[in-house]
Design a protein around this motif. Structure first.
Motif, short mmCIF file in Angstrom:
data_model
loop_
_atom_site.label_atom_id
_atom_site.label_comp_id
_atom_site.label_asym_id
_atom_site.label_seq_id
_atom_site.Cartn_x
_atom_site.Cartn_y
_atom_site.Cartn_z
N TYR A 86 0.88 -1.16 0.00
CA TYR A 86 0.00 0.00 0.00
C TYR A 86 0.92 1.21 0.00
CZ TYR A 86 -4.67 1.95 0.59
OH TYR A 86 -5.86 2.58 0.37
N PRO A 87 0.59 2.25 -0.72
CA PRO A 87 1.57 3.34 -0.87
C PRO A 87 1.89 4.10 0.41
CG PRO A 87 -0.30 3.65 -2.34
CD PRO A 87 -0.59 2.43 -1.54
N ASP A 88 1.11 3.86 1.48
CA ASP A 88 1.46 4.55 2.73
C ASP A 88 2.54 3.79 3.51
OD1 ASP A 88 0.09 2.39 3.76
OD2 ASP A 88 -1.49 3.57 4.74
N PRO A 90 6.21 2.51 3.11
CA PRO A 90 7.36 2.62 2.19
C PRO A 90 8.16 1.33 2.03
CG PRO A 90 7.64 4.06 4.11
CD PRO A 90 6.28 3.47 4.22
N LEU A 134 -2.09 9.23 3.37
CA LEU A 134 -2.43 9.41 1.95
C LEU A 134 -3.43 10.53 1.79
CD1 LEU A 134 -2.86 5.69 0.91
CD2 LEU A 134 -1.06 7.25 0.15
N TYR A 145 -5.10 11.04 -8.64
CA TYR A 145 -3.93 10.30 -8.16
C TYR A 145 -3.92 10.46 -6.64
CZ TYR A 145 -2.41 15.15 -8.63
OH TYR A 145 -2.36 16.51 -8.57
N SER A 146 -2.94 9.89 -5.96
CA SER A 146 -2.85 10.07 -4.51
C SER A 146 -1.50 10.66 -4.15
CB SER A 146 -3.04 8.73 -3.78
OG SER A 146 -4.32 8.22 -4.04
N VAL A 148 1.43 11.29 -0.98
CA VAL A 148 1.86 10.61 0.24
C VAL A 148 2.75 11.52 1.08
CG1 VAL A 148 2.73 8.44 1.15
CG2 VAL A 148 2.06 8.56 -1.25
N VAL B 91 1.54 9.01 -6.20
CA VAL B 91 1.34 7.61 -6.56
C VAL B 91 0.02 7.45 -7.30
CG1 VAL B 91 2.67 6.70 -4.62
CG2 VAL B 91 0.21 7.10 -4.35
N ARG B 92 -0.16 6.25 -7.89
CA ARG B 92 -1.44 6.00 -8.56
C ARG B 92 -2.57 6.01 -7.55
NH1 ARG B 92 -1.29 0.77 -12.05
NH2 ARG B 92 0.37 0.24 -10.57
N VAL B 94 -5.36 5.16 -5.15
CA VAL B 94 -5.57 3.89 -4.48
C VAL B 94 -6.99 3.67 -3.98
CG1 VAL B 94 -3.21 3.38 -3.79
CG2 VAL B 94 -4.60 4.91 -2.39
#
Ligand code: ZN
Lengths: 487, 96
Positions: A86-88, A90, A134, A145-146, A148, B91-92, B94
């Motif tokens: 998950y992008p949160d 790292p 996020l 987009y998101s 972070v 980021v893409r 989510v």
């Protein structure tokens, strides 16, 4: 809720430990509201080749939390990697504890309204690091987009998992309040929900009394204690309605939507969780030797439940007032400071009532915080005021007026009293003078009393009171007049 | 000897966000099976008297005091990201 149904609820609470630096690196934890990604380093952003080094302060606070919550503490516990993408996150794993958590088998006494407290069991407490944050929208504009921000990534948390001992939304609310209170008392966490320092997930199922536990549903996105209570209330009703129609409850995660006051299944692209936990090879076992545990135990202040009991037993306060006055460490310390000046057994209940009714009422009325009021009405001056009441020099009604004046001006109660004419006169020689003068003035009432009409004494008391300009103590006047007229 | 199935390999690949061809699945199935077989051999050893080892011993770092120290080049970390926007990593999307 139908009486035949029983709610089975357990809560998982994530609490931010009140450290100054992160769990495995030296980045500061004061990133809330700071510019994004200003509290990051190679460790907490998961750069290749870095090694985590455990923050000793976090270990100490976690041990304190475990002690305050009556847990058994493992001398050696293991950090594990919880893997997910998950992008949160790292590193694509979160450092947590799995098979051997720091602490297990605790308990928390929970006060549900004025009822005697109920004990909720605690399954485990483990240390883990927080994820980043996020951003999916800027203001009201949704992004495609998101973004972070890793300021929060790596901040130390403890996860406190209760046993499924909670039986109603109100108990859940009371449990959270008790937990917050004890963690704040122990200095483990500030528990500021606005800053995300305390986050709650709930597990809930319903059963008919005596039956085994049903299928549980997890509820997320609970941003306040009220949200937890409302969400459990809603979810309980939903499950009962489904079960009574003969439907089956699906084990799933649902999100609470406070706007529509309902839970809905979480839409997720993720398959069933498979975190592939394994011991983190970068970290040695976490050691909590007995010497550390005992040192932390000595640092623990008196905890709310013990304090509540002491307030009731030593200060003679009622259960409900004691509950109010142990609501925060600051307030409870204030009560103790006042009690040092007043006589515990007799005057402190009066002080407690004054604080609970007048002082806290003033606080909420003006939306002031406690520390400002404590600065204005010191424990010494509230103690003095209480002694004035205990000595019979002022009435309770008058004490409230004086306290209001003290809150407004911060002045000394004796000074205010003097300005108002000195309060009640207790000096018997002075009172006796007024009594004799009043008897001289009221021959008819005197004759009535002497012929057995006891009630006529009221007229003489009234006359004496008038002579004293309202300052005489009526009980003593009454006594003196009776003595004077006794055959 | 094949102690792992192609389906299991595919599932692990999915969890690891790897897109594998049928040939690759077959290759990794063979390789992972051999690794697991070696582990199975190790498991035959009697380890009753050996305490479980969660990590390989090394000189334990002395505990770090809870003292914040800022990393001097935070913005360089953001600059390393493939995509960024202002101070953020980008980021893409989510969520839906
Ligand atoms: Zn860092």
């Amino acid at each position: 809720m139908s009486a035949t149904w029983e709610m089975i609820c357990g809560l998982e609470v994530h609490v931010q430990l009140a450290t100054r630096s992160k769990l495995f690196c030296s980045c500061a934890t004061d990133g809330f509201g700071a510019s994004p990604n200003s509290r990051i380093c190679p460790v907490c952003t998961g750069q290749p080749g870095v090694l985590p080094v455990l923050n000793d302060g976090a270990t100490k606070l976690a041990v304190k939390a475990a002690l305050a919550l009556g847990c058994e503490i493992r001398e050696e516990s293991i950090f594990a990697r919880k893997n997910y993408f998950y992008p949160d996150l790292p590193k694509a794993y979160q450092i947590s504890q799995y098979e051997k958590p720091l602490a297990e088998n605790g308990s928390l006494a929970v006060a549900v309204k004025d009822a005697p407290s109920k004990t909720v069991g605690l399954q485990r407490i483990h240390i883990e690091e927080d994820a980043g944050k996020l951003l999916h929208a800027i203001g009201s504009e949704d992004l495609d987009y998101s973004l972070v921000d890793f300021n929060r990534a790596g901040i130390p948390l403890v996860e406190i998992v209760s046993k499924p001992d909670i039986r109603s939304p109100h108990e859940a609310y009371a449990y959270l309040q008790a937990l917050k209170e004890i963690l704040q008392f122990a200095g483990v966490s500030h528990c500021d929900m606005e800053k995300g320092e305390m986050r709650v997930d709930a597990n809930i199922s319903m059963r008919r009394a005596g039956e085994p536990f049903g299928t549980r549903v997890e509820i997320k996105n609970l941003n306040s204690f009220k949200a937890v209570r409302d969400a459990l209330d809603y979810e309980g009703r939903r499950q009962i309605a489904a079960l009574e129609k003969g439907e089956r409850i699906i084990q799933e995660t649902r999100l609470w939507d406070a706007d529509v006051q309902a839970t809905a299944p979480m839409r997720t692209k993720e398959e069933a969780h498979d975190y592939r936990y394994f011991p983190d090879p970068d970290l040695p076992p976490l050691h909590a030797p007995r010497s550390l545990v005992e040192a932390m135990r000595r640092e623990l202040p008196e905890l709310p439940e013990a304090r509540r009991r002491r307030f009731i037993e030593d200060y003679g306060l009622s259960v409900s007032i004691a509950n109010v006055l142990t609501g925060s460490r600051e307030l409870a310390d204030y009560v103790d400071a006042v009690a040092e000046i007043t006589n515990p057994a007799t005057a402190t209940p009066t002080a407690g009532n004054l604080i609970a009714t007048v002082l806290l009422g003033f606080l909420s009325e003006r939306s002031l915080d406690l520390s400002r009021v404590i600065g204005r009405v010191t424990p010494e001056s509230l103690g003095k005021l209480t002694l004035l009441i205990a000595d019979g020099r002022i009435s309770k009604t008058m004490s409230k007026e004086i306290l209001a004046e003290m809150l407004n001006s911060g002045r000394d109660p004796e000074e205010i009293l003097k300005e108002r004419g000195g309060g009640q006169v207790l000096d018997e020689a002075q009172l006796a003078q007024w009594v004799r003068a009043a008897i001289d003035q009221s021959p008819k009432a005197v004759a009535d009393v002497k012929s057995g009409k006891e009630r006529a004494i009221g007229a003489i008391v009234g006359a004496a009171m008038k002579l004293s300009q309202g300052k005489a103590n009526p009980t003593i006047l009454n006594k003196l007049i009776k003595e004077e007229l006794a055959p | 000897m094949s102690s792992i199935s192609p389906e299991e390999v595919a599932k692990i690949a999915k969890l690891a966000r790897l897109k594998l061809s049928q040939d690759e699945i077959a290759l990794y199935q063979r390789q992972m099976s051999r690794i697991l077989d070696s582990m199975a051999k190790l498991r035959q050893l009697d380890t009753q008297a050996v305490p479980p080892t969660a990590s390989v011993p090394w000189i334990e770092p002395s505990p770090r005091e809870d003292e914040p120290a800022a990393f001097s080049n935070a913005s360089a970390l953001v600059a390393l990201a493939p995509e960024r926007e202002g101070p953020y990593f980008k980021v893409r999307k989510v969520i839906e």
